[in-house]
Design a protein around this motif. Structure first.
Motif, short mmCIF file in Angstrom:
data_model
loop_
_atom_site.label_atom_id
_atom_site.label_comp_id
_atom_site.label_asym_id
_atom_site.label_seq_id
_atom_site.Cartn_x
_atom_site.Cartn_y
_atom_site.Cartn_z
N TRP A 168 0.84 -1.21 0.00
CA TRP A 168 0.00 0.00 0.00
C TRP A 168 0.87 1.26 0.00
O TRP A 168 0.64 2.18 -0.78
CB TRP A 168 -0.92 -0.03 1.22
N ASP A 169 1.87 1.29 0.86
CA ASP A 169 2.75 2.45 0.94
C ASP A 169 3.47 2.71 -0.38
O ASP A 169 3.57 3.86 -0.84
CB ASP A 169 3.77 2.27 2.07
N GLU A 172 0.94 4.05 -2.95
CA GLU A 172 0.56 5.45 -2.68
C GLU A 172 1.61 6.42 -3.21
O GLU A 172 1.28 7.50 -3.72
CB GLU A 172 0.34 5.67 -1.18
#
Length: 272
Positions: A168-169, A172
């Motif tokens: 996810w990081d 993003e």
């Protein structure tokens, strides 16, 4: 704060609940007790709206519990479905050009990423995308450029070697807000929606149509894709076994989903 200690000061006018890990038990069922409580809440004139990350093909499995008003927010806000009319009431899809650009950028930055897309017609998956759930017979297998040729309700990105938070990081950093990324799985599976499309923004649009203010909404959830909704609603409950970020964001904590937590809170709130 426990459910018993934290009932809202006034009776809510709408209940919004996630499904998996929240209303639905670990065995995939909704208990008779929960069904009865939802029915009683509906009889009081308070709609219970299912707000789920599930695609339409999975959400249909529990539509029998949605109540006479027949509305559900599906695919993390990309679709409002008229259950009674069996038709879309609102669609907020991802434009293919933008989606494919993000796919190329993410795969370049994070090699090993594979994709799937959900539309009203069903799901299409890349050959390398390893699905953990049974697939419909009509599911297509092709590269993302052949699959993503029309607006999609949800783009799925999977990685087999990274942890969910790590994936996810990284995503993003690549997407930078041009699409909305969240997750609700124990694996590294990202759920990607169109610009500004979340459970919260679509629920807000629906509530505006129904004349219900955010302060009059009671919401339940358990995973990061529920965070926008829980922060938006006037009263929010994290399930006892929710993700830590959800427990931190919610104003109250309900018993776990295998303990009929949603129903037990509703029974107290509405004095059933």
């Amino acid at each position: 704060m426990s459910a018993a200690e934290s009932s809202p000061a006034h009776r809510p006018r709408l209940v919004a609940t996630d499904l998996d890990g929240t209303l639905v038990r670990s065995d995939g069922t909704v208990s008779p007790y929960t069904r009865e409580v939802l029915t009683q809440v509906e009889r009081l004139g308070v709609p219970v709206v299912f707000v789920t990350g599930r695609p339409l093909r999975w959400a249909e499995e529990v539509f029998e519990y949605v109540g006479d008003h027949g509305l559900a927010v599906v695919s993390n806000g990309a679709l409002v479905w008229d259950v009674a009319g069996a038709r879309p009431r609102l669609e907020r899809p991802i434009d293919p050009a933008l989606g494919l650009e993000m796919c190329r950028m993410l795969r370049e930055a994070v090699p090993g990423t594979s994709y799937a897309v959900e539309t009203l017609a069903g799901i299409g998956l890349e050959p390398a995308f390893l699905e953990r759930h049974p697939l419909p017979e009509e599911a297509r297998r092709a590269e993302i450029e052949q699959l993503f040729t029309e607006p999609a309700l949800k783009l799925l990105a999977r990685h087999e070697r990274l942890a969910p938070q790590e994936f996810w990081d990284l995503a993003e950093e690549v997407v930078r807000g041009r699409l909305v990324i969240t997750w609700s799985s124990a694996t590294a599976l990202l759920e990607i929606s169109g610009p500004e499309v979340t459970k919260a923004t679509t629920l807000a649009l629906l509530c505006a149509e129904l004349g219900v203010a955010a302060g009059d909404v009671l919401a339940f959830g358990d995973m990061p894709n529920d965070l926008p909704m829980l922060r938006w609603a006037g009263t929010s409950y994290a399930m006892a076994d929710a993700h830590p970020t959800v427990t931190e964001a919610a104003s109250h904590v309900a018993p776990g989903h295998d303990e009929d937590g949603v129903a037990r809170v509703l029974a107290g709130v509405f004095d059933l």
